[in-house]
Design a protein around this motif. Structure first.
Motif, PDB file in Angstrom:
ATOM      1  N   LEU A 142      10.785   6.764  15.618  1.00 52.46           N
ATOM      2  CA  LEU A 142      12.060   6.850  16.341  1.00 52.46           C
ATOM      3  C   LEU A 142      12.773   5.501  16.337  1.00 52.46           C
ATOM      4  N   TYR A 146      15.759   6.306  13.640  1.00 50.13           N
ATOM      5  CA  TYR A 146      16.801   7.033  14.360  1.00 50.13           C
ATOM      6  C   TYR A 146      18.208   6.498  14.082  1.00 50.13           C
ATOM      7  N   PRO A 147      18.427   5.186  14.146  1.00 46.25           N
ATOM      8  CA  PRO A 147      19.802   4.708  13.900  1.00 46.25           C
ATOM      9  C   PRO A 147      20.315   5.088  12.503  1.00 46.25           C
ATOM     10  N   SER A 148      19.474   4.947  11.504  1.00 46.00           N
ATOM     11  CA  SER A 148      19.908   5.273  10.142  1.00 46.00           C
ATOM     12  C   SER A 148      20.107   6.770   9.961  1.00 46.00           C
ATOM     13  N   ALA A 149      19.223   7.555  10.539  1.00 51.35           N
ATOM     14  CA  ALA A 149      19.358   9.004  10.414  1.00 51.35           C
ATOM     15  C   ALA A 149      20.613   9.485  11.129  1.00 51.35           C
ATOM     16  N   ARG A 150      20.869   8.971  12.307  1.00 46.40           N
ATOM     17  CA  ARG A 150      22.072   9.355  13.043  1.00 46.40           C
ATOM     18  C   ARG A 150      23.333   8.970  12.279  1.00 46.40           C
ATOM     19  N   GLU A 151      23.307   7.799  11.694  1.00 46.94           N
ATOM     20  CA  GLU A 151      24.437   7.316  10.909  1.00 46.94           C
ATOM     21  C   GLU A 151      24.729   8.235   9.721  1.00 46.94           C
ATOM     22  N   TYR A 153      23.535  11.661   9.532  1.00 48.86           N
ATOM     23  CA  TYR A 153      23.717  13.051   9.942  1.00 48.86           C
ATOM     24  C   TYR A 153      25.056  13.303  10.641  1.00 48.86           C
ATOM     25  N   VAL A 154      25.546  12.341  11.379  1.00 51.43           N
ATOM     26  CA  VAL A 154      26.790  12.562  12.120  1.00 51.43           C
ATOM     27  C   VAL A 154      27.946  12.907  11.183  1.00 51.43           C
ATOM     28  N   TYR A 157      26.552  16.199   8.569  1.00 53.22           N
ATOM     29  CA  TYR A 157      25.716  17.341   8.984  1.00 53.22           C
ATOM     30  C   TYR A 157      26.280  18.660   8.469  1.00 53.22           C
TER      31      TYR A 157
END
Length: 159
Positions: A142, A146-151, A153-154, A157
Motif C-alpha cells: 500500500l 498506492y500513489p502510482s496506482a491511483r495516479e 487508475y483515476v 479507469y
C-alpha cells in the motif's frame, strides 16, 4: 599372586543432603525443563512468523524494484507525457463521465497507449493479488504502490 582389592561403590555416591532437599531440587529441574520446552516452542513459532514476514517484505521490495526498472519506467513515462500533453482535454471533459470516457479513449488511441496501459494494469493486478494472498506485505504494498496506482487508475479507469 596378589589380587587387587575391589572397593564397593555402594553408598559412596549418596547425596550429601536430605531426601526432601533432593526431591525439591528434582522438582525444580522438572519445572525448568518444562519451561525450557515451552520457551523453545514459542521461540520457534516466533522465528517462523518472523521469517515469513521477512519473505513477504522481500517479495514486496522485489516488485517495487521491478516497477522502477525498464520496461515499467518506459510505460509510465509515455503515459505521463500523454496525460500532461492532453490535460486540458481531460479537464474539459471531466464535467461529464461519458465525455471523460470518450476523451480518455481518444487520448489512448491518439498516443498509442493501449499496450502500455494493459501492462501497467496487469502489473497492478499482480501487485494486488500478491498482497491479497499474503505473498507480499499488504502495508508495504500500500505504501509503495498506492500513489502510482491511483495516479494511473483515476484518469484511465474507463479504459
Amino acid at each position: 599372586m596378589i589380587k587387587p582389592r575391589i572397593r564397593s561403590t555402594k553408598g559412596r555416591f549418596r547425596p550429601r543432603f536430605g531426601k526432601q532437599t533432593y526431591d525439591f531440587l528434582f522438582n525444580i529441574a522438572k519445572v525448568a525443563g518444562g519451561l525450557s520446552l515451552i520457551y523453545g516452542v514459542a521461540f520457534g513459532v516466533f522465528q517462523y512468523y518472523e521469517t515469513k514476514k521477512e519473505k513477504r517484505i522481500e517479495e514486496s521490495l522485489q516488485l517495487f524494484r521491478q516497477f522502477n526498472n525498464a520496461p515499467f519506467t518506459d510505460y509510465r513515462k509515455r503515459i505521463n507525457i500523454a496525460v500532461i500533453d492532453n490535460r486540458q482535454d481531460i479537464a474539459d471533459a471531466a464535467a461529464d463521465e461519458k465525455q471523460l470516457a470518450a476523451a480518455v479513449m481518444k487520448i489512448v488511441q491518439k498516443e498509442k497507449l493501449e499496450t502500455d496501459l494493459a501492462f501497467m494494469f496487469n502489473f497492478f493486478d499482480t501487485v494486488g493479488d500478491c498482497a491479497a494472498k499474503n505473498i507480499c506485505d499488504p502495508d508495504i504494498i500500500l505504501d509503495l504502490f498506492y500513489p502510482s496506482a491511483r495516479e494511473l487508475y483515476v484518469p484511465f479507469y474507463q479504459y
